[in-house]
Design a protein around this motif. Structure first.
Motif, short mmCIF file in Angstrom:
data_model
loop_
_atom_site.label_atom_id
_atom_site.label_comp_id
_atom_site.label_asym_id
_atom_site.label_seq_id
_atom_site.Cartn_x
_atom_site.Cartn_y
_atom_site.Cartn_z
N ALA A 166 5.80 -2.09 -14.75
CA ALA A 166 7.21 -1.89 -15.04
C ALA A 166 8.00 -2.71 -14.04
N VAL A 167 9.06 -3.34 -14.53
CA VAL A 167 9.92 -4.16 -13.70
C VAL A 167 11.36 -3.67 -13.87
N ALA B 76 6.44 -1.67 -10.47
CA ALA B 76 5.28 -0.80 -10.27
C ALA B 76 4.15 -1.35 -11.12
N THR B 77 2.93 -1.24 -10.62
CA THR B 77 1.76 -1.62 -11.39
C THR B 77 0.74 -0.50 -11.31
N VAL C 195 -1.91 4.23 -9.65
CA VAL C 195 -0.72 3.44 -9.30
C VAL C 195 -1.15 2.53 -8.15
N GLU C 196 -1.15 1.23 -8.43
CA GLU C 196 -1.58 0.26 -7.41
C GLU C 196 -0.45 -0.13 -6.48
N GLU C 197 0.69 -0.45 -7.03
CA GLU C 197 1.83 -0.91 -6.22
C GLU C 197 3.11 -0.30 -6.76
N LEU C 198 4.01 0.02 -5.84
CA LEU C 198 5.35 0.47 -6.18
C LEU C 198 6.25 -0.07 -5.08
N ALA C 199 7.17 -0.94 -5.43
CA ALA C 199 8.03 -1.57 -4.42
C ALA C 199 9.44 -1.72 -4.97
N VAL C 200 10.41 -1.46 -4.10
CA VAL C 200 11.82 -1.54 -4.46
C VAL C 200 12.55 -2.26 -3.32
N LEU D 157 15.56 4.59 -8.51
CA LEU D 157 14.85 3.51 -9.17
C LEU D 157 13.34 3.62 -9.00
N ALA D 158 12.88 3.96 -7.82
CA ALA D 158 11.43 4.10 -7.60
C ALA D 158 10.86 5.20 -8.50
N ALA D 159 11.57 6.29 -8.65
CA ALA D 159 11.10 7.37 -9.53
C ALA D 159 11.01 6.90 -10.98
N ARG D 160 11.99 6.12 -11.42
CA ARG D 160 11.96 5.59 -12.77
C ARG D 160 10.77 4.65 -12.98
N LEU D 161 10.49 3.81 -11.99
CA LEU D 161 9.36 2.89 -12.09
C LEU D 161 8.04 3.66 -12.11
N LEU D 162 7.93 4.66 -11.24
CA LEU D 162 6.71 5.46 -11.17
C LEU D 162 6.47 6.16 -12.51
N THR D 163 7.50 6.74 -13.08
CA THR D 163 7.38 7.40 -14.37
C THR D 163 6.99 6.40 -15.47
N ALA D 164 7.54 5.22 -15.41
CA ALA D 164 7.26 4.22 -16.44
C ALA D 164 5.79 3.84 -16.52
#
Length: 191
Positions: A60-61, A72-73, A109-114, A123-130
């Motif tokens: 997700a971008v 997030a990947t 979840v490999e990566e999550l960066a904001v 935004l991080a929560a939205r990416l994590l959920t995606a």
């Protein structure tokens, strides 16, 4: 200012953002508390083409006005359980049986960066959920550094549960199980 849009993207969509993802990675992880060497951002970008071909890969971008603000990947954890990067610490903390039962075949979840300017906006929560919302049977997990108290708090606020204790010296990684992971009820506290 418009809210960032979060898009789930496939391999080609993610590779089209490779330079921006590298920059977001560097901004997030080459600063405290992670303090990674800038070469790690290059390693991350170098892993992307192989990552997008992994089973169960999701990305997700977050984009606002053409600027990538975060990503997030995730992927399906393979069998046998990986022996590179921080995986041995995870297996040591959980034990081989729990690792195989709880993590192998689950969405990792490999990566999550904001970017710094977008932190604290949800935004991080939205990416994590995606990247985790459609995890089969709710089985998702991640590793994070115990040197990153804001990350630990963030995952707890999102309903994730810490399944391992850090090493006695406070170094290393912690395994978190997602909010719908069926094994979370077996975790009474960090193992």
């Amino acid at each position: 200012m418009t809210a960032p849009e979060v898009h789930v993207v496939g391999g080609a969509g993610l590779e089209a953002h490779a330079d921006a993802l590298r920059a977001v990675y560097a901004e997030a992880f080459c600063a405290p508390p992670w303090d990674e060497d800038p070469a790690r951002a290059e390693e991350f970008a170098g892993r992307l083409p192989a990552s997008v071909r992994c089973p169960g890969f999701r990305a997700a971008v977050a984009v606002r006005d053409g600027e990538v603000l975060g990503f997030a990947t995730a992927r399906t954890t393979p069998s046998p359980f990986p022996a590179d990067r921080c995986y041995p610490q995870a297996e040591a903390g959980l034990g081989a049986e729990r690792t195989a039962a709880w993590l192998v075949g689950a969405r990792e979840v490999e990566e999550l960066a904001v970017r710094a300017g977008a932190r604290g906006t949800g935004l991080a929560a939205r990416l994590l959920t995606a990247v985790t919302a459609d995890a089969p049977a709710g089985r998702c997990w991640l590793l994070t550094s115990v040197r990153a108290p804001r990350a630990l708090s963030f995952y707890r606020r999102q309903g994730w549960i810490q399944a391992t204790h850090p090493s006695p010296d406070g170094q290393g990684t912690a395994v978190f199980l997602g909010p719908r992971h069926p094994s979370r009820s077996l975790v009474t506290g960090p193992l």
